[in-house]
Design a protein around this motif. Structure first.
Motif, PDB file in Angstrom:
ATOM      1  N   LEU B 140       1.024  -1.506  -0.108  1.00  0.00           N
ATOM      2  CA  LEU B 140       0.416   0.143  -0.066  1.00  0.00           C
ATOM      3  C   LEU B 140       0.692   1.644   0.052  1.00  0.00           C
ATOM      4  O   LEU B 140       0.725   1.986  -0.226  1.00  0.00           O
ATOM      5  N   SER B 343      -3.831   8.512  -2.135  1.00  0.00           N
ATOM      6  CA  SER B 343      -3.577   7.890  -1.362  1.00  0.00           C
ATOM      7  C   SER B 343      -3.841   6.317  -0.701  1.00  0.00           C
ATOM      8  O   SER B 343      -5.201   6.226  -1.220  1.00  0.00           O
ATOM      9  N   ARG B 344      -2.973   4.695  -1.540  1.00  0.00           N
ATOM     10  CA  ARG B 344      -3.940   3.968  -1.175  1.00  0.00           C
ATOM     11  C   ARG B 344      -4.267   4.012  -0.005  1.00  0.00           C
ATOM     12  O   ARG B 344      -5.720   2.872   0.250  1.00  0.00           O
ATOM     13  N   ASP B 346      -5.907   5.806   2.019  1.00  0.00           N
ATOM     14  CA  ASP B 346      -7.344   6.412   1.454  1.00  0.00           C
ATOM     15  C   ASP B 346      -8.187   5.627   0.805  1.00  0.00           C
ATOM     16  O   ASP B 346      -9.736   5.566   1.239  1.00  0.00           O
TER      17      ASP B 346
END
Lengths: 476, 476
Positions: B140, B343-344, B346
């Motif tokens: 992530l 962002s991953r 989020d």
């Protein structure tokens, strides 16, 4: 009461109130309980189900809050008209169709784009994020400053001053979700009536973005000091895109003389700018960090582009621009039209990470980790000096290996791949057919080795394989 | 040993190993311990300090990992050359200079831009985020899919199908950090050689962004059904920007006949598109939600723009585009040049929020909460029917109040302000001087009341004050 089909399971992990909630919700959804139908009082239902009255109250409150029930004072609870309520079925079929990610069939991947995430301080990041969410500061869920949170911009200003020799005000800093976004934003506020000069090879991703945005682009010859200013002057460009601290991918560190020449070029005409992409200057293993070009930008000609992608993690999506004062004045109004692209929670997490000294410690640790890998790889490559030589070793997390035994880049990649090792072609970073134009020969015989994602053990093993792969070529 | 000035405080909250770490780090930084100087062995130091050896080892390891010490096998620990290490001083002066936020001097603010954050499920959001970080899924932190995480795109596809009547594939969905960003991205991949037709009044923010991006813009007259298609045809526009489910700020819900006319307009010529900004269609208090125009887009002419800013929180910065198949095919390559701006972590938090049914529950709760406020405000405004009338009451979280006693917008705002209540001018949403052109008179006598951020008690009190403020005007 008979209509309610509730059979509670006191051993379930689902709380009793939620079981009641689920049963009634389902009965309303399926029409077993019809709109406007009266429900039993909470006292009656709790007696019937043999649970406490507060348990039933909790279930009713939940149903009330989601619009399944309405409460009529002095009368009781009634089922609502629910056709307008949201009811999402779980669609698992779609998930099953998720595209499978292609697995690259190699044992060791010298990707120049990765970072060492094993060393990322997850615990700290998690703790900070959690604390920020705990603060229950609901302001953080409102839209923030278009330029980014002031606190974070101030912390970046302070970092730039201390680590990169850059003096600027928080007002000049614009936070954005990644470099691509900031270049997009820059194009929106500056317009695209600029010719942009780039080096070749260069960071091709930026080239492709400028191309997509419709800029006129040209390449300027490089020498050992970086972009040649005479060529830049002839190119008619208005913007020069450079990486003075560590050119990507060649690894050239621009000496002060060339820097001053570049700044003079920019100062000679109104409206000329230098974009300094300072993408991985944090990692230098010998001597002090090279200061940023922006640090000597007396005439306010340098647009500085910094990122936390390399130094923290690509996925946190936080980069920043530092705009020259004059440019800021001209385009601030346009800038403020675009809402910030980074969530305030992420911004405040990064702010705390900087403020509490975690970033300093993280950088020093990563510097030590990358430094050891760097040294190990250099040592291993030295053993291959009979057929290749190393360049670009002054900073960053990749090296260039040029074959001196007549092997081509393509052949070198193929042979490495046969040994299960993936190395990358320098020619990928070339713009157009410039190798032929400038008469440089290294492009066709040079490969890139990024070492951030491999452990020291892996590096040693992979280097051994490369030696086998490349060492047996008979020089032409 | 004498050189080391360590005096430990066993009562401090700072662990002993960290105290030792701090002392030695400081001595190296200040030069009391010089580069290449040998440090006492951990055994000797632990005996001297009367702490366990593992405590000293921990301190040494930390110093080693951050590059303050180096370990020479069989010899011991030595201080490093530290000029290259990062050392950030705390600069508190800058923080003290943080600009003070301007406090608006009013008791009740009917801002049309806010949302009710008291009802945001912080606990759930926090829990999901924490779990995602706990998973220790370091992937992530690597750069994700340029279009956004596949799982989230699939979940949005499913939501659009069920809640908005839109059928699309996850491939058509592009996640981005806010609507502004997505319009910017769209301009980068579509180019700006389009004339965009907008309504007036409209969502002025989008207008300003299109203007900044250099699009040619025109306004098209509206009637009670929304944008007039005859006017649109005459305008020569290639793109129509509309909000069919709930026009902002007028609150018009576009009837099916007008929708079909609009779609026919788009189908008549190659390269015509409709941008459907479906910004707050989630909140409708009577009857079923109005389906999206995109749901009847058989000819693939509608670019759908959705956001979680209104339905979850402005600061989470997640919006999405649904591109028509043909357009996707043409511009996918260009699209993929731009890295994702969200962002991953989020993205995965939102994915879980959708998947686990929290979004459905949240929407229904908010719908109930906003519905009660809506009803209360309508009831209060009905008491003022002698001098004003309400429009735009079909959905969303704001109403329009038109003065029927000859009071101007300006006067109404001023009088409300004198009672400590802030209401907003409709004329702010006008483009150019269209009020005069179209002969519409309401613009100059209409104010906007957003009720999302005020509680029911506040709404009742504020409405009472408005009645006082406006009710005493003598009709002309």
């Amino acid at each position: 009461m008979q209509e309610l089909t509730i059979s509670l399971n006191s051993k379930s992990r689902t709380p009793l109130y939620e079981q009641i909630y689920n049963y009634i919700k389902q009965d309303i959804q399926t029409g077993r309980i019809k709109a406007k139908e009266k429900l039993p009082s909470s006292r009656a239902l709790s007696a019937y189900l043999e649970v406490s009255r507060s348990t039933v109250d909790l279930a009713y409150e939940q149903l009330l809050s989601e619009g399944y029930l309405e409460s009529v004072p002095c009368k009781g609870y009634y089922a609502c008209q629910i056709e307008a309520l949201y009811r999402f079925r779980k669609e698992t079929a779609a998930e099953a169709l998720a595209p499978s990610r292609e697995e690259s069939a190699c044992d060791y991947d010298f990707t120049p784009n990765g970072i060492d995430l094993d060393s990322f301080p997850y615990g700290t990041w998690r703790k900070i994020t959690r604390n920020i969410l705990l603060d229950d500061n609901k302001d953080l869920f409102q839209l923030g400053d278009a330029k980014g949170e002031w606190e974070l911009r101030a912390a970046i200003t302070s970092y730039l001053h201390q680590a990169r020799g850059v003096n600027c005000r928080p007002d000049q800093v614009i936070i954005g979700a990644g470099n691509d976004y900031l270049l997009l934003l820059l194009s929106a506020v500056l317009g695209t009536d600029y010719r942009i000069a780039m080096e070749t090879p260069t960071y091709k991703h930026a080239y492709k973005i400028f191309e997509q945005l419709g800029y006129s682009l040209c390449t300027v010859p490089m020498d050992a000091s970086g972009m040649q200013v005479s060529g830049l002057e002839r190119s008619g460009a208005g913007i020069a895109y450079v990486m003075p601290s560590h050119q990507y991918p060649l690894g050239i560190v621009m000496p002060i003389k060339r820097r001053l020449e570049l700044l003079s070029w920019a100062a000679r005409e109104e409206g000329r700018y230098i974009i300094e992409d300072d993408y991985d200057s944090e990692f230098r293993y010998k001597g002090k960090p090279v200061p940023a070009l922006k640090g000597t930008d007396q005439r306010e000609k340098v647009i500085y582009l910094g990122t936390f992608s390399k130094s923290i993690a690509p996925a946190i999506r936080i980069s920043y621009l530092v705009l020259p004062e004059g440019l800021l004045k001209d385009c601030e109004k346009a800038l403020l039209k675009f809402s910030s692209t980074v969530s305030r929670i992420d911004q405040m997490t990064l702010y705390q990470f900087l403020k509490e000294g975690y970033y300093e410690r993280h950088l020093n640790r990563m510097r030590a980790i990358y430094g050891r890998k760097h040294e190990l790889l250099l040592r291993e490559l030295k053993k291959m000096s009979g057929f290749c030589r190393v360049t670009g070793e002054h900073a960053g997390v990749h090296l260039l290996v040029e074959f001196t035994n007549g092997m081509t880049e393509k052949e070198g990649i193929k042979r490495a791949r046969a040994e299960g090792v993936k190395v990358y072609p320098l020619s990928e970073y070339e713009i157009g057919n410039s190798a032929a134009v400038h008469g440089q020969t290294h492009q066709s015989s040079t490969v890139i080795l990024g070492y951030a994602t491999l452990s020291e053990e892996e590096l040693a093993e992979a280097a051994g394989r490369l030696r086998r792969a490349w060492g047996t070529v008979v020089p032409k």
